[in-house]
Design a protein around this motif. Structure first.
Motif, PDB file in Angstrom:
ATOM      1  N   ASP A  55       5.253   4.755   6.691  1.00 21.77           N
ATOM      2  CA  ASP A  55       5.504   3.741   5.368  1.00 21.77           C
ATOM      3  C   ASP A  55       4.417   3.308   4.912  1.00 21.77           C
ATOM      4  N   ARG A  56       3.530   2.942   5.685  1.00 21.17           N
ATOM      5  CA  ARG A  56       2.309   2.245   5.437  1.00 21.17           C
ATOM      6  C   ARG A  56       1.175   2.875   4.682  1.00 21.17           C
ATOM      7  N   ARG A  57       0.917   4.135   5.314  1.00 24.32           N
ATOM      8  CA  ARG A  57       0.167   5.157   5.035  1.00 24.32           C
ATOM      9  C   ARG A  57       0.263   5.492   3.204  1.00 24.32           C
ATOM     10  N   LEU A  58       2.007   5.587   3.074  1.00 22.10           N
ATOM     11  CA  LEU A  58       2.240   5.793   1.662  1.00 22.10           C
ATOM     12  C   LEU A  58       2.004   4.774   0.732  1.00 22.10           C
ATOM     13  N   GLN A  59       2.190   3.483   1.343  1.00 17.96           N
ATOM     14  CA  GLN A  59       1.771   2.331   0.552  1.00 17.96           C
ATOM     15  C   GLN A  59       0.482   2.468   0.193  1.00 17.96           C
ATOM     16  N   ILE A  60      -0.586   2.370   1.195  1.00  6.65           N
ATOM     17  CA  ILE A  60      -1.672   2.608   0.994  1.00  6.65           C
ATOM     18  C   ILE A  60      -2.254   3.618  -0.113  1.00  6.65           C
ATOM     19  N   LEU A  61      -1.843   4.738  -0.152  1.00  8.40           N
ATOM     20  CA  LEU A  61      -1.994   5.990  -1.096  1.00  8.40           C
ATOM     21  C   LEU A  61      -1.232   5.421  -2.680  1.00  8.40           C
ATOM     22  N   HIS A  62      -0.206   4.973  -2.426  1.00 10.71           N
ATOM     23  CA  HIS A  62       0.347   4.404  -3.803  1.00 10.71           C
ATOM     24  C   HIS A  62      -0.522   3.367  -4.461  1.00 10.71           C
ATOM     25  N   VAL A  63      -0.937   2.413  -3.513  1.00 14.37           N
ATOM     26  CA  VAL A  63      -1.898   1.530  -4.382  1.00 14.37           C
ATOM     27  C   VAL A  63      -3.069   1.897  -4.752  1.00 14.37           C
ATOM     28  N   ALA A  64      -3.820   2.807  -3.848  1.00 13.24           N
ATOM     29  CA  ALA A  64      -4.996   3.305  -4.020  1.00 13.24           C
ATOM     30  C   ALA A  64      -5.074   4.104  -5.387  1.00 13.24           C
ATOM     31  N   ASN A  65      -3.787   4.842  -5.722  1.00 12.31           N
ATOM     32  CA  ASN A  65      -3.794   5.671  -6.890  1.00 12.31           C
ATOM     33  C   ASN A  65      -3.813   4.785  -7.916  1.00 12.31           C
ATOM     34  N   GLU A  66      -3.107   3.661  -7.906  1.00 12.10           N
ATOM     35  CA  GLU A  66      -3.194   2.894  -9.098  1.00 12.10           C
ATOM     36  C   GLU A  66      -4.335   2.241  -9.217  1.00 12.10           C
ATOM     37  N   GLN A  67      -5.190   1.969  -8.230  1.00 15.80           N
ATOM     38  CA  GLN A  67      -6.424   1.183  -8.323  1.00 15.80           C
ATOM     39  C   GLN A  67      -7.296   2.039  -8.674  1.00 15.80           C
ATOM     40  N   PHE A  68      -7.390   3.306  -8.254  1.00 15.43           N
ATOM     41  CA  PHE A  68      -8.437   4.310  -9.078  1.00 15.43           C
ATOM     42  C   PHE A  68      -8.165   4.726 -10.446  1.00 15.43           C
ATOM     43  N   ARG A  69      -6.862   4.836 -10.660  1.00 14.34           N
ATOM     44  CA  ARG A  69      -6.585   5.060 -12.044  1.00 14.34           C
ATOM     45  C   ARG A  69      -6.926   3.943 -13.129  1.00 14.34           C
ATOM     46  N   LEU A  75      -8.644  -2.530  -1.943  1.00 12.23           N
ATOM     47  CA  LEU A  75      -7.404  -2.140  -1.517  1.00 12.23           C
ATOM     48  C   LEU A  75      -6.741  -3.004  -0.563  1.00 12.23           C
ATOM     49  N   SER A  76      -7.217  -3.280   0.379  1.00 10.91           N
ATOM     50  CA  SER A  76      -6.576  -4.272   1.783  1.00 10.91           C
ATOM     51  C   SER A  76      -6.188  -5.545   0.934  1.00 10.91           C
ATOM     52  N   LYS A  77      -7.058  -6.199  -0.015  1.00  7.65           N
ATOM     53  CA  LYS A  77      -6.477  -7.260  -0.639  1.00  7.65           C
ATOM     54  C   LYS A  77      -5.399  -7.232  -1.501  1.00  7.65           C
ATOM     55  N   ALA A  78      -5.264  -5.871  -2.373  1.00  5.75           N
ATOM     56  CA  ALA A  78      -3.990  -5.359  -3.122  1.00  5.75           C
ATOM     57  C   ALA A  78      -2.789  -5.365  -2.385  1.00  5.75           C
ATOM     58  N   ILE A  79      -3.012  -4.940  -1.061  1.00  4.88           N
ATOM     59  CA  ILE A  79      -1.627  -4.418  -0.223  1.00  4.88           C
ATOM     60  C   ILE A  79      -1.502  -5.731   0.528  1.00  4.88           C
ATOM     61  N   GLY A  80      -2.433  -6.495   0.856  1.00  2.51           N
ATOM     62  CA  GLY A  80      -2.287  -7.764   1.955  1.00  2.51           C
ATOM     63  C   GLY A  80      -2.309  -7.434   3.238  1.00  2.51           C
ATOM     64  N   ILE A  81      -3.243  -6.576   3.521  1.00  2.00           N
ATOM     65  CA  ILE A  81      -3.381  -6.188   4.701  1.00  2.00           C
ATOM     66  C   ILE A  81      -4.999  -5.926   5.228  1.00  2.00           C
ATOM     67  N   THR A  82      -5.501  -5.964   6.550  1.00  3.92           N
ATOM     68  CA  THR A  82      -6.953  -6.088   6.754  1.00  3.92           C
ATOM     69  C   THR A  82      -7.446  -4.519   6.442  1.00  3.92           C
ATOM     70  N   THR A  83      -8.620  -4.478   6.218  1.00  2.89           N
ATOM     71  CA  THR A  83      -9.389  -3.074   6.081  1.00  2.89           C
ATOM     72  C   THR A  83      -9.336  -2.377   7.442  1.00  2.89           C
ATOM     73  N   ALA A  84      -9.475  -3.243   8.689  1.00  5.61           N
ATOM     74  CA  ALA A  84      -9.210  -2.623  10.022  1.00  5.61           C
ATOM     75  C   ALA A  84      -7.752  -1.722   9.891  1.00  5.61           C
ATOM     76  N   TYR A  85      -6.876  -2.142   9.326  1.00 11.43           N
ATOM     77  CA  TYR A  85      -5.497  -1.653   9.295  1.00 11.43           C
ATOM     78  C   TYR A  85      -5.562  -0.124   8.603  1.00 11.43           C
ATOM     79  N   ILE A  86      -6.283  -0.453   7.303  1.00  9.00           N
ATOM     80  CA  ILE A  86      -6.293   0.833   6.634  1.00  9.00           C
ATOM     81  C   ILE A  86      -7.064   2.095   7.141  1.00  9.00           C
ATOM     82  N   TYR A  87      -8.124   1.557   8.098  1.00  8.84           N
ATOM     83  CA  TYR A  87      -8.724   2.516   8.676  1.00  8.84           C
ATOM     84  C   TYR A  87      -8.035   3.027  10.038  1.00  8.84           C
ATOM     85  N   ARG A  88      -6.911   2.639  10.312  1.00 13.32           N
ATOM     86  CA  ARG A  88      -6.023   3.165  11.099  1.00 13.32           C
ATOM     87  C   ARG A  88      -5.632   4.546  10.823  1.00 13.32           C
TER      88      ARG A  88
END
Length: 211
Positions: free
Chosen positions: A23-37, A49-62
């Protein structure tokens, strides 16, 4: 390029980590899609992206080993959806000749709607092409497989000639369609000009395929 169990076209992307259906991976992609557009791929950072989602960059790199890996996943998603729609629209036609006309026309219209009407997404796809991401190559491979299937169908039905090597025919058709499917080439002309051009090219292709 591979097909999933739902018969949709799934394009390759590198740098992916962790479970694909998390679910978190899908959330990252959803937010990234919005931000990139909204802001563009080049101006968006992983920190954004981490700020927009409310998670750390380290978590995104997982889930992704770089911003490029996120970009590749987005490109794979949108181009895979477009390729699936193109294949389905082409399959609705009853003859190989009609399939070829539908393929060339819809390849242009779907590409134009995706690339030209979404300026920030256009930037992302251009980056994918310029930096030779595997997703861009996968998209071209998907188009090539569709063309090959249409030509094979036409040869089986007797609509198309059989003397020219199949690989040469498929490659030549794909090369002829670059001005109507390649983002940097499409942006220099209006849709009306592109439609006139692709109709003329399709007529030429079909004449060359006649037995």
């Amino acid at each position: 390029m591979k097909q999933t169990s739902t018969d949709s076209i799934e394009l390759p992307s590198s740098g992916q980590r962790g479970p694909a259906e998390h679910d978190r991976r899908l959330q990252i992609l959803h937010v990234a899609n919005e931000q990139f557009r909204q802001f563009g791929y080049r101006k968006t950072t992983v920190a954004d992206l981490s700020k927009a989602i409310g998670i750390t960059t380290a978590y995104i790199y997982r889930f992704f080993d770089s911003k490029q890996a996120i970009g590749e996943a987005i490109v794979a998603m949108v181009l895979g959806e477009m390729d699936t729609e193109l294949r389905n629209l082409t399959a609705e036609q009853t003859t190989a000749t009609r399939k070829m006309r539908a393929f060339t026309q819809q390849a242009l219209l779907l590409s134009h709607a995706l690339f030209m009407n979404e300026s920030k997404l256009f930037e992302l796809v251009v980056v994918a092409v310029e930096e030779q991401w595997c997703t861009a190559a996968g998209h071209q491979s998907a188009l090539g497989e569709m063309i090959r299937a249409i030509v094979e169908a036409g040869r089986s039905s007797g609509e198309f000639e059989r003397k020219t090597p199949l690989d040469d025919v498929a490659l030549a058709i794909q090369e002829a369609l670059i001005p109507y499917t390649h983002p940097p080439a499409m942006e220099r002309r209006s849709l009306a000009e592109l439609e006139r051009g692709v109709t003329a090219v399709t007529d030429m292709i079909l004449r060359s395929l006649a037995p």
